[in-house]
Write a protein that holds these residues in place. Structure first.
Motif, PDB file in Angstrom:
ATOM      1  N   HIS B 221      -4.590  12.341 115.307  1.00  0.00           N
ATOM      2  CA  HIS B 221      -3.134  12.343 115.395  1.00  0.00           C
ATOM      3  C   HIS B 221      -2.628  11.571 114.198  1.00  0.00           C
ATOM      4  N   GLU B 222      -1.890  12.227 113.313  1.00  0.00           N
ATOM      5  CA  GLU B 222      -1.349  11.479 112.178  1.00  0.00           C
ATOM      6  C   GLU B 222       0.035  11.958 111.778  1.00  0.00           C
ATOM      7  N   ILE B 224       2.933  12.998 109.024  1.00  0.00           N
ATOM      8  CA  ILE B 224       2.943  13.670 107.725  1.00  0.00           C
ATOM      9  C   ILE B 224       4.062  13.096 106.866  1.00  0.00           C
ATOM     10  N   ALA B 229       5.456  18.391  98.907  1.00  0.00           N
ATOM     11  CA  ALA B 229       5.665  19.761  98.448  1.00  0.00           C
ATOM     12  C   ALA B 229       4.753  20.723  99.208  1.00  0.00           C
ATOM     13  N   ASP B 230       3.591  20.249  99.607  1.00  0.00           N
ATOM     14  CA  ASP B 230       2.678  21.124 100.337  1.00  0.00           C
ATOM     15  C   ASP B 230       1.728  20.289 101.186  1.00  0.00           C
ATOM     16  N   LYS B 232      -1.666  21.417 101.803  1.00  0.00           N
ATOM     17  CA  LYS B 232      -2.962  22.086 101.724  1.00  0.00           C
ATOM     18  C   LYS B 232      -4.105  21.121 101.967  1.00  0.00           C
ATOM     19  N   ALA B 233      -4.006  19.926 101.360  1.00  0.00           N
ATOM     20  CA  ALA B 233      -5.097  18.963 101.516  1.00  0.00           C
ATOM     21  C   ALA B 233      -5.217  18.538 102.980  1.00  0.00           C
ATOM     22  N   LEU B 234      -4.079  18.244 103.593  1.00  0.00           N
ATOM     23  CA  LEU B 234      -4.085  17.829 104.993  1.00  0.00           C
ATOM     24  C   LEU B 234      -4.659  18.930 105.877  1.00  0.00           C
ATOM     25  N   THR B 236      -6.606  21.337 105.030  1.00  0.00           N
ATOM     26  CA  THR B 236      -8.033  21.517 104.745  1.00  0.00           C
ATOM     27  C   THR B 236      -8.846  20.553 105.603  1.00  0.00           C
ATOM     28  N   LYS B 237      -8.360  19.330 105.690  1.00  0.00           N
ATOM     29  CA  LYS B 237      -9.050  18.335 106.511  1.00  0.00           C
ATOM     30  C   LYS B 237      -9.048  18.762 107.982  1.00  0.00           C
ATOM     31  N   LYS B 239      -8.768  21.713 109.192  1.00  0.00           N
ATOM     32  CA  LYS B 239      -9.625  22.880 109.368  1.00  0.00           C
ATOM     33  C   LYS B 239     -11.085  22.462 109.525  1.00  0.00           C
ATOM     34  N   GLN B 258       6.764  24.534 105.887  1.00  0.00           N
ATOM     35  CA  GLN B 258       5.701  24.426 104.883  1.00  0.00           C
ATOM     36  C   GLN B 258       4.369  24.090 105.549  1.00  0.00           C
ATOM     37  N   LYS B 261       2.967  27.220 106.905  1.00  0.00           N
ATOM     38  CA  LYS B 261       2.504  28.073 105.806  1.00  0.00           C
ATOM     39  C   LYS B 261       1.150  27.622 105.299  1.00  0.00           C
ATOM     40  N   ILE B 264      -1.788  28.362 107.499  1.00  0.00           N
ATOM     41  CA  ILE B 264      -2.274  29.732 107.334  1.00  0.00           C
ATOM     42  C   ILE B 264      -2.957  29.897 105.969  1.00  0.00           C
ATOM     43  N   ASN B 265      -2.390  29.249 104.943  1.00  0.00           N
ATOM     44  CA  ASN B 265      -2.940  29.316 103.586  1.00  0.00           C
ATOM     45  C   ASN B 265      -4.399  28.886 103.509  1.00  0.00           C
TER      46      ASN B 265
END
Lengths: 361, 407
Positions: B221-222, B224, B229-230, B232-234, B236-237, B239, B258, B261, B264-265
């Motif tokens: 639980h964290e 954001i 701007a995005d 993706k890194a979060l 990825t973790k 996932k 975002q 998005k 899904i990205n």
């Protein structure tokens, strides 16, 4: 370096390490845990480096705009991030008007993306030249704070232009019902997994989208560097940066050179806008501020006024942010980015690569 | 030099005129009672609050702007700024102080965001107290002891007298039914994110507690960074931890679009990993922000009944609303209407222009059925006794009701 200076640096280093170890754990720093996680799954680290590289390339492009302008007239152009935001909006408008989306044929998509690239770059470049002409040039010989405040004013104007633009649903129906709401840009870049396609068995995802962003950003940066180092106009820019009066005596048209700098900076903001629009697929009027802050940090980190430094700074920030998101905690990511900035500035007050293009005593 | 002096004199004269013109019209008591609302009217909440304001207007219009001998004036104030793009602490504080200073203001309808309520409740509490009726706040700690952080809710009520009520059920119920729904959907591993605001973190904490109680594994639980701007890194973790449901406690304005998005990205499609959120993303602005292609299958809980499930009086109200404004209401519009009705009813029962008396009347609201939500009361904390919740999913770019929860 004198003996004394060395001592001082040593002491500072100890102090910094002490402070980081003291405060770090609150912000998710737990070295044994991070080491364990990396050892257990090194692929994740590599994956996050790639994410950071792609994000960092984008930061770097925007950072170039800050660094170029600072290098030549020593102005922190706070409006640059918002100019970039308008670049995203221009690209989105072109894409929206053309009506292409994820299902369109690739030839159509390529034409529209190239068109958006040209329109966005030209628009932002022109706008930036106008901004310089009307907001900064009249203040060129004023105290340094005056153009800075002027830049903040321009930034506010551009934010409101973005807000207004987002509300033009009568002309651009794709803007959605709400002026201030984030808008979704169609996902036009091809997205297939490159490593899988090459037959490498791995969990690391590296898509064509990431590659395109990194390649385009690198090409833009390398050509800019080439332009500044190898062409006559670039030489004129460097001369102006070093000493405006001397350059003028040598027959360089200062106003033209400064306009050219803003033109290039604006074009980069426009190109960066398209790139981000296609990469993150979001347009919102407040995005310029955040992007600008990161980019400005990157420029300072690399040594403001220095182009290679801005690139390094951007990539470094992207990677730190991704690393922090993975191993610390995303809520502390900004804190880590700025902590690294502070630490680097303590030991190298002029940034990683110092200040090379500008001549300040 | 002379011209400068002249100019200064002119300026001073002008200011004096303005000051006189703006000064309160003396102590003469008027029969005017003002009801003000303080909602985010700039930024992307505007779509939602437009319909809330319409709801309040409907209630006032139905009374023809009159209660007994009193003329009711409704004022629509904004607690957001363009620069912030959402509610702004300074603006909300200013609104509260403005309401306190205006002796005609008897009811304060607001706020929309729970974080804003934290600021205005104490200010209004010390002034009379001036009663608040919120059409949208759902953070439990504003009213319920033991459901928020230490010291809540008493620290918001310096005068020891409660002055805050809300017509929507709080998140200690909504967050919990979200977790129960996740269990029903056979999710076993959940990852929880929040936007670090009062509302978002509050509901995410409730979700986490209930999820653990239901036997779900909470992978993490964290909070954001709402301005990033995005993500993706979060993502990825996340996932890498292999969840089958991601819960986001937060609002659209804090970058929920975002976040979805990038989920899904990085390869977590909605049919593989469920994305669930609370009512903070139950608005069309969320669909615009995330894109129609990405929102398909997203699940949203809501602390009440959704527009497409209205029956009886609520259904009649919906028809009247559409006729009057020629537009569809968003989910909170009906609560704006109900809040307006409660306020008018309390003024009528109090029968006097006195903040304390009207506060008492609002808190005495019992078996209230003059609105359209059914028969309900305020409990001692100022919370509604209605507890019905619903779960919706997004299909074809629209919110579609899927199940009643918490019953």
């Amino acid at each position: 370096m004198s003996q004394q200076r060395k001592w001082l640096n040593g002491l500072l280093a100890i102090a910094v390490i002490y402070i980081v170890l003291l405060i770090g754990p609150t912000a998710g720093l737990d070295i044994p845990r991070v080491a364990r996680e990396i050892a257990a799954n090194p692929e994740t680290l590599l994956q996050q480096m790639l994410v950071g590289l792609a994000n960092g390339s984008i930061v770097a492009i925007i950072a170039l705009g800050y660094t170029l302008v600072y290098g030549i007239i020593e102005l922190i152009n706070f409006a640059h991030g918002d100019l970039f935001m308008l670049g995203v909006f221009t690209s989105f408008t072109v894409i929206g008007l053309s009506g292409v989306d994820e299902k369109s044929s690739s030839s159509e998509t390529i034409v529209v993306v190239l068109l958006a690239f040209v329109v966005s770059s030209v628009f932002c470049a022109t706008l930036n030249v106008f901004i310089e002409r009307f907001a900064y040039r009249p203040l060129r010989n004023a105290p340094r704070l005056a153009p800075l405040i002027s830049a903040i004013g321009v930034s506010f104007i551009l934010i409101n232009v973005g807000l207004f633009w987002g509300g033009l649903r009568v002309i651009f129906p794709f803007m959605g019902n709400n002026a201030a709401a984030p808008k979704s840009i169609p996902d036009l870049l091809p997205r297939f997994d490159l490593l899988q396609a090459m037959g490498i068995q791995t969990n690391i995802a590296f898509t064509s989208k990431d590659l395109i962003v990194i390649v385009v950003a690198s090409v833009l940066m390398i050509s800019l560097r080439f332009f500044i180092q190898r062409t006559r106009l670039g030489k004129a820019m460097r001369a102006t940066a070093q000493n405006r009066d001397a350059a003028m005596i040598m027959g360089i048209n200062i106003n033209q050179v400064i306009s050219l700098t803003f033109l290039i900076g604006g074009a980069l903001a426009g190109a960066g806008g398209l790139l981000v629009g296609l990469y993150n697929n979001t347009a919102v009027f407040t995005m310029g501020f955040t992007a600008g802050l990161r980019a400005f940090t990157a420029a300072v980190l690399g040594g403001i006024g220095n182009i290679t430094g801005a690139m390094m700074g951007g990539v470094l920030i992207g990677i730190i942010a991704a690393f922090s998101d993975q191993y610390f905690s995303s809520r502390w990511t900004n804190a880590w980015v700025f902590a690294v900035l502070v630490i680097i500035l303590i030991f190298r007050p002029t940034g990683l690569l110092g200040e090379r293009t500008s001549d300040k005593a | 030099m002379k011209s400068k002096i002249l100019l200064s004199i002119l300026l001073v004269a002008l200011l004096a005129v303005i000051a006189v013109a703006c000064a309160p019209a003396g102590p003469a008591a008027t029969n005017e009672i003002k009801i003000v609302s303080s909602l985010p009217r700039t930024g992307s909440s505007k779509g939602q609050t437009d319909t809330v304001v319409n709801g309040i207007k409907m209630a006032v219009d139905e009374a023809n702007g009159k209660v007994g001998n009193f003329t009711i004036t409704y004022l629509d104030w904004d607690d957001a700024t363009a620069a912030a793009g959402k509610w702004d602490p300074a603006q909300e504080t200013e609104n509260a102080n403005k309401a306190v200073a205006d002796k005609d203001v008897m009811v304060y309808i607001g706020t929309f965001n729970s974080g804003a309520a934290k600021l205005s409740i104490p200010i209004l509490n010390a002034a009379g107290p001036l009663v608040m009726v919120s059409p949208a706040n759902t953070y439990p700690g504003l009213t319920k002891p033991g459901k928020g952080e230490a010291g809540e809710p008493d620290k918001y009520y310096p005068s020891k007298v409660r002055n805050y009520t809300r017509v929507v059920p709080a998140d200690d119920i909504q967050g919990a039914v979200g977790a129960q729904w996740a269990k029903q959907l056979k999710a076993t591993k959940v990852y929880i994110l929040d936007d670090q605001e009062t509302y978002g973190k509050g509901i995410a904490d409730v979700f986490e507690a209930e999820a653990k109680k239901q036997g779900l594994t909470v992978l993490g639980h964290e909070g954001i960074d709402a301005k990033a701007a995005d993500y993706k890194a979060l993502m990825t973790k996340v996932k890498g931890l292999n969840p089958d449901l991601i819960y986001f406690g937060g609002i659209t304005q804090n970058n929920a679009g975002q976040l979805l998005k990038d989920k899904i990205n990085v390869g977590m499609a909605n049919d593989k990993v469920i994305f669930m959120g609370p009512d903070g993303i139950y608005e069309d602005a969320f669909i615009d922000a995330a894109g129609k292609a990405n929102v398909e299958g997203v699940l949203v809980t809501f602390g009440g009944v959704t527009v497409d499930q209205y029956t009886g009086k609520a259904k009649d109200w919906l028809a009247a609303y559409k006729k009057k404004f020629n537009a569809d209401p968003e989910v909170y519009a009906i609560y704006g209407y109900e809040a307006g009705k409660v306020a008018l009813d309390a003024i009528a029962r109090a029968g006097t222009k006195d903040r304390k008396a009207i506060r008492d009347a609002v808190f005495a609201t019992k078996d209230f059925d003059k609105g359209v939500l059914g028969k309900w009361s305020f409990d001692a904390n100022g919370d509604t006794t209605i507890l019905t919740m619903s779960g919706s999913s997004i299909k074809g770019g629209k919110f579609v009701f899927s199940t009643l929860l918490g019953q």
